[in-house]
Design a protein around this motif. Structure first.
Motif, PDB file in Angstrom:
ATOM      1  N   PRO A 298      65.196 -14.494  52.838  1.00  0.00           N
ATOM      2  CA  PRO A 298      64.977 -14.993  54.202  1.00  0.00           C
ATOM      3  C   PRO A 298      64.663 -13.804  55.122  1.00  0.00           C
ATOM      4  O   PRO A 298      64.918 -12.652  54.751  1.00  0.00           O
ATOM      5  N   ASP A 299      64.119 -14.078  56.297  1.00  0.00           N
ATOM      6  CA  ASP A 299      63.813 -13.008  57.252  1.00  0.00           C
ATOM      7  C   ASP A 299      64.521 -13.317  58.562  1.00  0.00           C
ATOM      8  O   ASP A 299      63.895 -13.657  59.562  1.00  0.00           O
ATOM      9  N   THR A 300      65.823 -13.171  58.542  1.00  0.00           N
ATOM     10  CA  THR A 300      66.647 -13.588  59.680  1.00  0.00           C
ATOM     11  C   THR A 300      66.314 -12.816  60.952  1.00  0.00           C
ATOM     12  O   THR A 300      66.460 -13.343  62.055  1.00  0.00           O
TER      13      THR A 300
ATOM     14  N   GLN B 201      63.299 -11.296  61.670  1.00  0.00           N
ATOM     15  CA  GLN B 201      61.858 -11.326  61.946  1.00  0.00           C
ATOM     16  C   GLN B 201      61.152 -10.000  61.715  1.00  0.00           C
ATOM     17  O   GLN B 201      60.096  -9.749  62.303  1.00  0.00           O
TER      18      GLN B 201
ATOM     19  N   ASP C  87      64.827 -22.043  56.633  1.00  0.00           N
ATOM     20  CA  ASP C  87      65.025 -21.138  55.486  1.00  0.00           C
ATOM     21  C   ASP C  87      65.084 -19.664  55.860  1.00  0.00           C
ATOM     22  O   ASP C  87      64.843 -18.796  55.016  1.00  0.00           O
ATOM     23  N   GLN C  88      65.379 -19.341  57.118  1.00  0.00           N
ATOM     24  CA  GLN C  88      65.599 -17.948  57.504  1.00  0.00           C
ATOM     25  C   GLN C  88      67.087 -17.670  57.712  1.00  0.00           C
ATOM     26  O   GLN C  88      67.456 -16.669  58.325  1.00  0.00           O
TER      27      GLN C  88
END
Lengths: 368, 368
Positions: A313-315, A317, B108-109
């Motif tokens: 995931p790219d929590t 950004q 899904d982040q």
């Protein structure tokens, strides 16, 4: 014994280390419940309300670090599991969800307690299996063993999570007089040989060189279980000012060396400008602090996330590196090569200390 | 006003006759809740527990005979609606389920309260719509109006049922100071012109001729709302011994002329052999009596089921004619041509009378 494949299902569960099942009784699921209850190595508990049953199983599986089995009857019973199933999916907690169902010919014929159970948890299980609806051919029995093995293997595989086995059943639901579930019958249990995800020496060297480019390294562990090995390397890095470690409560990694009070100061712009990292290293699942999350997003720093496999995931950004490794192993391999700017570390620590000085007296005098 | 399309959503609901909404509050759904609360013609109630909220909406929609709106926030809130949604689907009760969601880029982040809400009710809704995630282009506003219209039209169309609108929302969630939801703004509301399903004169004649072939006609109404027109023709047919009418409690059609105590005698083989029909006519949804269901299946009599449209289930495993008609209309058109064997009718009635004679004293003396 016409229900023997259900005994086999339980045998495979036991052989694969499962010991706990939570039953929500019903007529259709009676033969499955019986099979679990009768196995001498199974601890079966009964919780009638399926919604509660599933959340309790979730907690048990989290604690035991192995799958817990859920058994419910046909109809909306299965749907009452759904909130906990979604939670298990995103929390990566292994559950084996067994739902009894009408046989396929009775779906959509307006029979009572009949809904569309196949694939009912949609995108919130790792896999969904349909058990054979009879066992008249030997291949169907083999198939039922396959499903059970595959379901448990999948539930246990990184990232762990819930799997669903939908079991269509025709009457009679009970063994005849004198019939019994035979748990000694040999079944094909698929064993597991685990491998570790290890970085090559070449890769380690590359990472060590790269790390030397960063002067403001922030380590942000996400939600995870307590882990002695991780505590050790994290404290080493923090104590030696290799990096700043900001620990959310749910990271289970707080110590005297880590930043624990970020939620009380990270939202203030004049402060946080001085605290911006030039590299974020994370592992574990998500953090709980919204202020920290927004701060990290706003920093636009490159972000390395460490996990052995699965979807990254790219929590924040700005995910720039997906590192396939065990976090502890990675940090032990490259941590020595982290060298953060002492001024950066000092700013974080002094802010944390200042907040602590203010908070301490308030907390100790607060009426709880 | 950046949230105006949510006001439009409410305007269309009101124009299409919806008056009731049940809100389960949350942060993400706040702008939707506000839009409903502020509309002068909406009666909004707040029920925090989504599982209960959905079942209460189900009951209200059943009673009011028009859709009730549900609004919840993002995450497993939506999944807590699921048991009631499945019930509404099979009970054919119209619900408009509005779930607030994170915008697509945050799925899904590992952001908090984020699950996979799109299509979350799987095969238990008539349709599932994804609302636009912004309204920067005029076509997106048109699309949001389309979705609202289509959802309500579908929910109301035979067979009625639940529809899902998933609404992704970005911050800010609240109107700015001085901004307001404009419920007077014109929106394209798609009206409905209903047609009746009517059998042609030719078809009616054919059916009348066919009915004359049967001497043991059993009319078995399923679950439905009380209906004066149906009561009238059913009582006419039963009183004049054109057919035997066996009424489950949930058919809401019991009278002094109908067979109401079947559950107490239909399971006994020596009795039921004399009661076997040569034609079963049914309408409404399923019946509750398992004994009656098994008796009808075992009879292997041809079975005519009457409903205006949609999927025809085969509850008794011998469906031979799917009759596209309103039940009342069909029975009024052809009932006169039913002529059951008086002996057949008499057997049913005398058995029912005998059971009544036994049950009467028991019931009146029972301690409740």
């Amino acid at each position: 014994m016409h229900l023997q494949p259900l005994a086999d299902l339980v045998s495979i569960c036991v052989q694969k280390g499962i010991s706990d099942v939570i039953l929500s009784p019903g007529s259709r699921c009676a033969p499955i419940s019986l099979a679990f209850i009768r196995h001498p190595k199974i601890h079966a508990r009964t919780i009638s309300d399926e919604r509660s049953a599933a959340f309790i199983a979730l907690g048990m599986a989290q604690q035991q670090e192995r799958p817990v089995v859920l058994v419910c009857t046909s109809g909306s019973a299965a749907y009452n599991y759904a909130p906990a199933v979604a939670e298990a999916f995103f929390q990566q907690i292994p559950l084996i969800i067994i739902t009894a169902d009408r046989p396929p010919e009775w779906i959509d014929q307006w029979d009572g307690q009949t809904i569309r159970q196949s694939q009912i948890y949609g995108k919130h299980v790792k896999a969904s299996f349909d058990f054979p609806d009879d066992f008249n051919h030997k291949d169907k029995i083999w198939h039922s063993h396959r499903i059970t093995n595959e379901a448990i293997l999948l539930a246990n595989q990184f990232p762990e999570g819930p799997v669903h086995i939908n079991v269509p059943l025709r009457e009679p639901f009970y063994p005849k007089e004198g019939e019994f579930y035979d748990f000694e019958k040999p079944v094909l249990e698929v064993g597991t040989v685990s491998a570790q995800t290890v970085l090559s020496e070449e890769t380690k060297k590359k990472m060590q060189v790269r790390l030397a480019n960063y002067k403001k390294i922030l380590i942000v562990p996400g939600q995870q279980k307590p882990d002695i090995g991780l505590v050790k390397i994290i404290n080493y890095l923090a104590e030696n000012k290799k990096a700043v470690v900001v620990t959310d409560t749910i990271s289970n990694l707080q110590s005297e060396y880590t930043i624990n009070l970020h939620d009380h100061f990270i939202g203030f712009e004049q402060i946080s400008d001085n605290l911006k990292p030039d590299l974020i290293i994370s592992f574990g699942k998500s953090i709980i602090s919204k202020a920290l999350k927004l701060f990290l997003r706003k920093s636009k720093a490159p972000h390395w996330h460490i996990q052995p496999g699965g979807y990254f995931p790219d929590t924040y950004q700005h995910l720039s590196k997906a590192i396939h490794s065990q976090p502890e192993q990675f940090l032990n391999s490259v941590g020595e090569f982290m060298n953060s700017d002492p001024e950066f570390v000092e700013k974080w620590e002094s802010t944390n200390t200042k907040v602590n000085a203010h908070l301490g007296p308030i907390i100790s005098n607060a009426a709880y």
